[in-house]
Scaffold this active site. Structure first.
Site, PDB file in Angstrom:
ATOM      1  N   HIS A  89     -16.882  12.797  -3.275  1.00 42.67           N
ATOM      2  CA  HIS A  89     -15.510  12.406  -2.900  1.00 42.67           C
ATOM      3  C   HIS A  89     -14.680  12.689  -4.372  1.00 42.67           C
ATOM      4  CE1 HIS A  89     -12.109  10.529  -1.005  1.00 42.67           C
ATOM      5  NE2 HIS A  89     -11.737  10.061  -2.161  1.00 42.67           N
ATOM      6  N   ASP A 179      -9.685   0.644   8.642  1.00 43.23           N
ATOM      7  CA  ASP A 179      -9.035   1.284   7.605  1.00 43.23           C
ATOM      8  C   ASP A 179      -7.833   2.058   7.925  1.00 43.23           C
ATOM      9  OD1 ASP A 179      -8.784   2.381   4.643  1.00 43.23           O
ATOM     10  OD2 ASP A 179      -9.088   4.212   5.596  1.00 43.23           O
ATOM     11  N   ARG A 186      -0.494  -0.356   4.434  1.00 41.09           N
ATOM     12  CA  ARG A 186      -0.103  -0.083   2.862  1.00 41.09           C
ATOM     13  C   ARG A 186       0.604   0.615   2.746  1.00 41.09           C
ATOM     14  NH1 ARG A 186      -5.642   2.035   1.357  1.00 41.09           N
ATOM     15  NH2 ARG A 186      -4.826   2.560  -0.820  1.00 41.09           N
ATOM     16  N   SER A 201     -11.077   1.165   0.784  1.00 43.84           N
ATOM     17  CA  SER A 201     -10.955   2.472   1.987  1.00 43.84           C
ATOM     18  C   SER A 201     -11.699   3.541   1.805  1.00 43.84           C
ATOM     19  CB  SER A 201      -9.242   2.744   1.622  1.00 43.84           C
ATOM     20  OG  SER A 201      -9.015   4.029   2.599  1.00 43.84           O
ATOM     21  N   LYS A 205     -15.514   4.298   3.984  1.00 47.77           N
ATOM     22  CA  LYS A 205     -15.795   5.358   4.888  1.00 47.77           C
ATOM     23  C   LYS A 205     -16.761   6.335   4.341  1.00 47.77           C
ATOM     24  CE  LYS A 205     -11.380   7.028   4.202  1.00 47.77           C
ATOM     25  NZ  LYS A 205     -10.720   6.251   4.062  1.00 47.77           N
TER      26      LYS A 205
END
Length: 461
Positions: A89, A179, A186, A201, A205
């Protein structure tokens, strides 16, 4: 025991530690509410988000929130594949297209070293996002490939992984639904930058993919999402601790984002750049992209047991790239997800912007600095990104970089080429680039590509 939202808000507002039951009840209420049955209101969720933004979360609270979000909907079960499941990520940057190289590199490595069951020894269920703000989105790049389907359901994901060793998809509505609500609020409540909420968050995931290991690319520098090095490092540490506490081996690399990564920043042009690399056509401006992709892949290969250390993994990664095996894996993935692989025969010919402009150096010297976030916004204003979710993006828009920080520049030398599908969109991005580029008499000190590595060992876990 009944949990009342207002009590949870007051507890966090006053600096108290939330119990596991309070956190789980709030997440469950968020997911289970309906228009006719508001178990918790938007106002109450917003108040809790602000309380967390101001008060933070301790490691147990963060782990519980992440877990509750992870299991708030469907999760992917990789166990039937009998593989080592790993993903990567990135916190997002300009020209950051490493996913398009890493997925086929790891898939090729897994297929080259199958387990006794005949299933690839590695699988990469890469769930990616779309562009927003100054950062690009992997899904927008992939969707410039005719027919390519990023919206696979979990069974289709499993089938693709079994066949190809990797898949590149978007988040389904049933993966971490909590989320979706929290992220939307947010964005409207000034709490996007909370490192605790960012961690929950991202990690919810990623952990929903049933990962054995995860490598994080946390950007630092002028193009990074977090405003300072210290905040980027703190975020990396939070994510590593959260991943490790969930039983997923996690490593984070703090990587430089002071200039666009690679040669191109946009959508189709980034696919083109990666295809060139996989076809062993290495442009000098792509050197940093190749290096970072190999380093990240090297860590993944090491964690998956295919290399004794990350450095050996990086060498293996580059061998896979140069051998053409990554390109073969790429074609398998694209074809399995419905894409037309014939477009890769001559990717440059598919780049057909209706308007271009070249930005040249006004003086000689050294390319000393730029605000990379400003460059990202210039790419977005050309049409390649979106200001808000749902905005359309252009396949053809973007920029080509002709120089890197520290390069000697001569007056009149090309610095950037701008591409757009609308000539009227060229003026503002051109001025944005002119305003941010600094050419100096002396060569600058250029930050290394890898600034620091965070692991469980470095955190003393």
């Amino acid at each position: 025991m009944n949990i009342h939202p207002i009590d949870v808000i007051l507890h966090k507002r006053d600096g108290l530690t939330l119990t596991d039951d309070e956190i789980r009840a709030l997440v469950r209420a968020i997911v289970e509410r309906t228009p006719d049955r508001q178990l918790v209101t938007d106002a109450q969720i917003a108040a809790l988000l602000m309380a967390i933004f101001l008060r933070g979360l301790d490691p147990r609270e963060l782990a519980t929130l992440t877990s509750a979000m992870r299991f708030s909907g469907d999760t992917f079960d990789a166990a039937p594949l009998h593989t080592f499941t790993i993903d990567k990520h990135s916190t997002g940057g300009v020209g950051d297209k490493t996913s398009l190289l890493i997925a086929p590199i790891l898939a090729a490595a897994g297929l080259a070293h199958p387990t006794t069951s005949g299933v690839p020894g590695i699988c990469v269920p890469m769930i990616s996002g779309r562009s927003l703000g100054h950062t690009g989105g992997t899904l927008d790049k992939l969707e410039t490939i005719p027919g390519f389907n990023t919206q696979l359901n979990l069974q289709q994901l499993a089938d693709t992984l079994r066949k190809c060793g990797a898949a590149l998809i978007g988040q389904t509505p049933r993966i971490v639904p909590a989320d979706r609500t929290l992220y939307a609020l947010r964005d409207h409540t000034g709490t996007v930058e909370s490192p605790f909420l960012i961690t929950a968050s991202i990690m919810s995931k990623k952990l929903a993919e049933s990962l054995n290991a995860l490598v994080l690319d946390v950007k630092v520098g002028s193009g990074a999402f977090m405003p300072t090095y210290e905040k980027s490092k703190f975020l990396a540490e939070l994510m590593v601790r959260t991943g490790e506490s969930a039983g997923t081996r996690t490593a984070a690399l703090l990587t430089s984002m002071d200039e666009p990564l690679g040669r191109f920043s946009g959508n189709w042009i980034e696919v083109w750049e990666c295809v060139d690399i996989m076809q062993n056509k290495r442009h000098p401006m792509s050197a940093d992209l190749i290096e970072l992709s190999n380093i990240l892949s090297g860590w993944m290969l090491h964690l998956a047991g295919h290399a004794s250390n990350p450095e050996e993994g990086a060498k293996l990664s580059d061998q896979i790239l140069q051998s053409g095996e990554a390109y073969k894996a790429w074609l398998r993935i694209i074809e399995a997800q419905g894409g037309d692989i014939s477009v890769f025969d001559a990717p440059a010919t598919r780049h057909k912007p209706s308007a271009t402009r070249v930005l040249k150096a006004s003086r000689s010297g050294y390319l000393a600095s730029m605000d990379c976030k400003q460059v990202g916004w210039a790419v977005q204003r050309l049409g390649a990104g979106r200001a808000k979710p749902g905005d359309p993006v252009s396949a053809q828009a973007g920029i080509e970089s002709h120089a890197k920080l520290g390069n000697r520049i001569e007056q009149g030398q090309q610095l950037f080429t701008l591409f757009s599908e609308d000539a009227a969109l060229l003026n503002e991005p051109e001025q944005m680039l002119l305003d941010t580029i600094v050419i100096a008499d002396a060569p600058p000190t250029v930050a290394p590509l890898i600034r620091e590595t965070i692991t469980a060992a470095s955190l003393g876990k």
